[in-house]
Design a protein around this motif. Structure first.
Motif, mmCIF file in Angstrom:
data_model
loop_
_atom_site.group_PDB
_atom_site.id
_atom_site.type_symbol
_atom_site.label_atom_id
_atom_site.label_comp_id
_atom_site.label_asym_id
_atom_site.label_seq_id
_atom_site.Cartn_x
_atom_site.Cartn_y
_atom_site.Cartn_z
ATOM 1 N N ALA A 97 -20.139 9.096 -43.295
ATOM 2 C CA ALA A 97 -19.259 10.081 -42.647
ATOM 3 C C ALA A 97 -17.962 10.238 -43.439
ATOM 4 C CB ALA A 97 -18.956 9.655 -41.213
ATOM 5 N N ALA A 98 -17.385 9.120 -43.854
ATOM 6 C CA ALA A 98 -16.152 9.166 -44.631
ATOM 7 C C ALA A 98 -16.389 9.837 -45.976
ATOM 8 C CB ALA A 98 -15.614 7.755 -44.830
ATOM 9 N N VAL A 99 -17.550 9.583 -46.572
ATOM 10 C CA VAL A 99 -17.874 10.173 -47.865
ATOM 11 C C VAL A 99 -17.983 11.687 -47.751
ATOM 12 C CG1 VAL A 99 -19.690 10.387 -49.598
ATOM 13 C CG2 VAL A 99 -18.977 8.129 -48.820
ATOM 14 N N LEU A 100 -18.664 12.171 -46.722
ATOM 15 C CA LEU A 100 -18.826 13.616 -46.550
ATOM 16 C C LEU A 100 -17.473 14.301 -46.388
ATOM 17 C CD1 LEU A 100 -20.858 15.896 -46.376
ATOM 18 C CD2 LEU A 100 -20.904 15.588 -43.890
ATOM 19 N N GLU A 101 -16.599 13.691 -45.604
ATOM 20 C CA GLU A 101 -15.260 14.265 -45.433
ATOM 21 C C GLU A 101 -14.491 14.246 -46.745
ATOM 22 O OE1 GLU A 101 -11.165 13.633 -42.789
ATOM 23 O OE2 GLU A 101 -12.849 12.252 -42.560
ATOM 24 N N ALA A 102 -14.572 13.131 -47.472
ATOM 25 C CA ALA A 102 -13.876 13.024 -48.751
ATOM 26 C C ALA A 102 -14.417 14.037 -49.757
ATOM 27 C CB ALA A 102 -14.015 11.612 -49.302
ATOM 28 N N ASP A 103 -15.746 14.223 -49.749
ATOM 29 C CA ASP A 103 -16.341 15.170 -50.679
ATOM 30 C C ASP A 103 -15.943 16.604 -50.344
ATOM 31 O OD1 ASP A 103 -17.518 13.265 -52.232
ATOM 32 O OD2 ASP A 103 -19.493 13.406 -51.306
ATOM 33 N N TYR A 104 -15.865 16.914 -49.073
ATOM 34 C CA TYR A 104 -15.414 18.270 -48.711
ATOM 35 C C TYR A 104 -13.977 18.480 -49.171
ATOM 36 C CZ TYR A 104 -14.283 22.531 -46.286
ATOM 37 O OH TYR A 104 -13.878 23.811 -46.028
ATOM 38 N N ASN A 105 -13.154 17.478 -49.016
ATOM 39 C CA ASN A 105 -11.765 17.591 -49.453
ATOM 40 C C ASN A 105 -11.676 17.759 -50.967
ATOM 41 O OD1 ASN A 105 -10.739 17.398 -46.852
ATOM 42 N ND2 ASN A 105 -10.534 15.160 -46.945
ATOM 43 N N ARG A 106 -12.565 17.073 -51.704
ATOM 44 C CA ARG A 106 -12.610 17.255 -53.164
ATOM 45 C C ARG A 106 -12.997 18.679 -53.505
ATOM 46 N NH1 ARG A 106 -16.292 14.699 -56.586
ATOM 47 N NH2 ARG A 106 -17.738 14.152 -54.932
ATOM 48 N N TYR A 107 -14.050 19.141 -52.859
ATOM 49 C CA TYR A 107 -14.521 20.513 -53.072
ATOM 50 C C TYR A 107 -13.425 21.521 -52.745
ATOM 51 C CZ TYR A 107 -16.556 24.835 -51.185
ATOM 52 O OH TYR A 107 -16.803 26.144 -50.856
ATOM 53 N N LEU A 108 -12.748 21.339 -51.625
ATOM 54 C CA LEU A 108 -11.702 22.273 -51.215
ATOM 55 C C LEU A 108 -10.540 22.252 -52.208
ATOM 56 C CD1 LEU A 108 -10.936 24.314 -49.042
ATOM 57 C CD2 LEU A 108 -9.818 22.452 -47.779
ATOM 58 N N ALA A 109 -10.218 21.082 -52.724
ATOM 59 C CA ALA A 109 -9.157 20.996 -53.738
ATOM 60 C C ALA A 109 -9.541 21.789 -54.977
ATOM 61 C CB ALA A 109 -8.894 19.540 -54.091
ATOM 62 N N PHE A 110 -10.826 21.754 -55.346
ATOM 63 C CA PHE A 110 -11.254 22.538 -56.493
ATOM 64 C C PHE A 110 -11.214 24.035 -56.176
ATOM 65 C CE2 PHE A 110 -14.664 24.671 -58.949
ATOM 66 C CZ PHE A 110 -14.019 24.640 -60.170
ATOM 67 N N VAL A 111 -11.629 24.419 -54.987
ATOM 68 C CA VAL A 111 -11.579 25.836 -54.611
ATOM 69 C C VAL A 111 -10.144 26.348 -54.701
ATOM 70 C CG1 VAL A 111 -11.874 27.469 -52.714
ATOM 71 C CG2 VAL A 111 -13.651 25.774 -53.186
ATOM 72 N N LYS A 112 -9.206 25.586 -54.184
ATOM 73 C CA LYS A 112 -7.796 25.989 -54.250
ATOM 74 C C LYS A 112 -7.347 26.095 -55.713
ATOM 75 C CE LYS A 112 -6.507 23.847 -49.816
ATOM 76 N NZ LYS A 112 -5.734 22.746 -49.173
ATOM 77 N N THR A 113 -7.800 25.174 -56.533
ATOM 78 C CA THR A 113 -7.480 25.231 -57.959
ATOM 79 C C THR A 113 -8.062 26.479 -58.597
ATOM 80 O OG1 THR A 113 -7.416 22.811 -58.140
ATOM 81 C CG2 THR A 113 -7.795 24.045 -60.177
ATOM 82 N N LEU A 114 -9.324 26.762 -58.270
ATOM 83 C CA LEU A 114 -10.040 27.874 -58.885
ATOM 84 C C LEU A 114 -9.369 29.206 -58.597
ATOM 85 C CD1 LEU A 114 -12.614 28.192 -60.614
ATOM 86 C CD2 LEU A 114 -13.866 28.669 -58.502
ATOM 87 N N GLN A 115 -8.789 29.331 -57.421
ATOM 88 C CA GLN A 115 -8.122 30.590 -57.066
ATOM 89 C C GLN A 115 -7.008 30.949 -58.043
ATOM 90 O OE1 GLN A 115 -8.516 30.697 -52.174
ATOM 91 N NE2 GLN A 115 -6.755 29.736 -53.083
ATOM 92 N N GLY A 116 -6.416 29.940 -58.660
ATOM 93 C CA GLY A 116 -5.340 30.189 -59.613
ATOM 94 C C GLY A 116 -5.776 30.271 -61.052
ATOM 95 N N CYS A 117 -7.083 30.177 -61.308
ATOM 96 C CA CYS A 117 -7.581 30.097 -62.690
ATOM 97 C C CYS A 117 -7.809 31.469 -63.313
ATOM 98 C CB CYS A 117 -8.862 29.272 -62.726
ATOM 99 S SG CYS A 117 -8.585 27.493 -62.562
#
Length: 479
Positions: free
Chosen positions: A95-115
């Protein structure tokens, strides 16, 4: 205003559209250089969720996230220093891993918006479109929807490593392997999967870098595997030749070398024997001794490659592991590398001259990381038969870099013989980069036609585009 990533993405003329859609689009892929894991291909396990599939082995994405100020825990916090992924238990349970992975993914999405202007924006959206059928740009607003759709597909067996390769029509690929590797995973793949030929590549960097503290240990291990005792550097070269035979028996076609500093000075056999013995007992070498050793070994290996039917790939100009603090945290290959800046035209000329003088049928591909060296390397390659200026590599692998590489190649050599694109990636989702290259190639040729700089002959240009996309690589590497 054109729609983003439509069917004519990058294609700006009718000639370009015809060449791409009719001749390039559906060509299979021969990927002659990548860093995929043969073990993962054999085991064919699920890649997990989208964060795993997109981010676990992609230092391009990690580098962008660091540039955006993302916390390292969301970038490589899940990766051990040896490159393996931590278990769910190590990371706090599923459960903790899934939440952490979503947060990683979301951090990349936010990064990608500025690329804006970064090739990652194009690559990432081509990956979403070609593998997952997602056409709209991913943003914070639709991130959860994209996450759920991709994860549902990734749970399907057809989205394992083999299925992903098949979706992109990858017919052959060459991994990057140490000469001491047993190649057990390649052998296993060959026995139970016929849809893609997975070939090892011979990368003897540890034997070519006598300044490396691990050099002596590597020599000891090479002796042990070869079952011999080295009395001279010639014995070491002979042992590497026998490892080449071992690789070739398991499908290898290519070698690979990374040259990052001066790599040639004239040397005699007595010179390099002395340097070899000195390095083996751990004595410090001078800059000149290192260059003499590397040049002599490169030339001897180049002769062997020609004799045994290998293509010699030479990558020049990486400045690696520049952030020592990050190296301590995350290890190698995590996106902390940049361009080296040294002058080597005369050095590579001497190495190639020695190889081709002894072995006129040698086949070589030269890659430069610093774009300042484009013209030097392209014109050097044209001095030798069956020597190519290689595809835009690493930091040059973007629209401007690919366009410039094609321009330089075309004015220095014969574009119709170009071997096309490679992936040079650790990610199984990277293969749309071949589409990216093909669109840029067709747009380049189409632009010349549109401007009246080359005549429109669909039969000739269509066949040329097909050949560059696939067949030229087959002919060059399987010769």
């Amino acid at each position: 205003m054109r729609k983003f990533l439509d069917e004519d993405f990058i294609l700006q003329s009718q000639a370009a559209k015809t060449l791409y859609h009719k001749y390039a689009e559906n060509q299979p892929i021969f990927d002659f250089h990548n860093h995929l894991s043969p073990q993962e291909i054999y085991e064919n396990k699920s890649l997990g969720n989208l964060a795993n599939a997109w981010l676990d082995h992609d230092h391009y994405k990690w580098r962008a996230m660091r540039s955006a100020g993302v916390d390292e825990a969301l970038i490589t916090g899940h990766i051990r220093k040896d490159g393996s992924v931590k278990s769910d238990e190590e990371r706090g349970g599923s459960a903790a891993v899934l939440e952490a992975d979503y947060n990683r993914y979301l951090a990349f999405v936010k990064t990608l918006q500025g690329c804006v202007g970064n090739p990652l924006y194009h690559w990432s959206h081509l990956e979403l479109k070609r593998y997952f059928g997602i056409s709209q740009p991913v943003t914070e607003d639709n991130a959860k929807e994209v996450w759920d759709k991709c994860n549902k597909l990734l749970a399907d067996k057809s989205y394992g490593p083999r299925g992903l390769l098949e979706k992109m029509s990858v017919k052959e690929l060459c991994t990057t392997d140490d000469p001491l590797d047993s190649l057990e995973w390649h052998e296993k793949i060959a026995k139970d999967w016929k849809n893609c030929k997975v070939r090892p590549s011979f990368r003897p960097d540890p034997a070519i870098n006598p300044e490396n503290p691990a050099f002596a240990d590597y020599m000891n291990r090479l002796q042990e595997i070869d079952g011999s005792k080295f009395k001279s550097i010639s014995d070491m070269i002979a042992a590497l030749g026998r490892r080449m035979d071992y690789f070739k028996a398991r499908g290898s076609l290519v070698s690979d070398h990374s040259l990052e500093n001066d790599f040639y000075l004239p040397a005699t056999l007595d010179d390099v024997n002395y340097i070899f013995e000195k390095a083996w007992i751990g004595k410090e070498l001078s800059h000149e001794e290192i260059a003499k050793y590397k040049g002599w070994v490169l030339i001897e290996l180049g002769k062997l490659y020609a004799q045994k039917g290998f293509v010699m790939q030479i990558h020049i100009g990486a400045l690696r592991d520049q952030n020592s603090a990050m190296y301590e945290i995350a290890g190698k290959n995590v996106g902390e590398d940049s361009l080296q800046d040294f002058n080597y035209a005369a050095q590579i000329g001497c190495v190639l001259n020695a190889i081709y003088s002894a072995a006129p049928k040698a086949r070589t591909i030269l890659y430069n990381l610093n774009p300042k060296d484009n013209e030097a390397l392209a014109t050097m390659a044209a001095n030798f038969r069956n020597c190519q200026f290689g595809p835009a590599w690493w930091f040059n692998d973007h629209k401007d870099g690919i366009e410039e590489q094609i321009r330089v190649y075309s004015r220095s050599a014969v574009l119709g013989k170009y071997v096309g694109m490679l992936t040079d990636s650790r990610s199984f989702l990277s293969y749309p980069r071949h589409e990216y290259f093909r669109r840029i190639l067709c747009n380049f040729i189409g632009g010349l036609v549109e401007n009246g700089e080359f005549p429109w002959n669909e039969k000739i240009l269509g066949q040329m585009v097909k050949n560059i996309s696939y067949q030229n690589a087959v002919d060059f590497f399987l010769e």
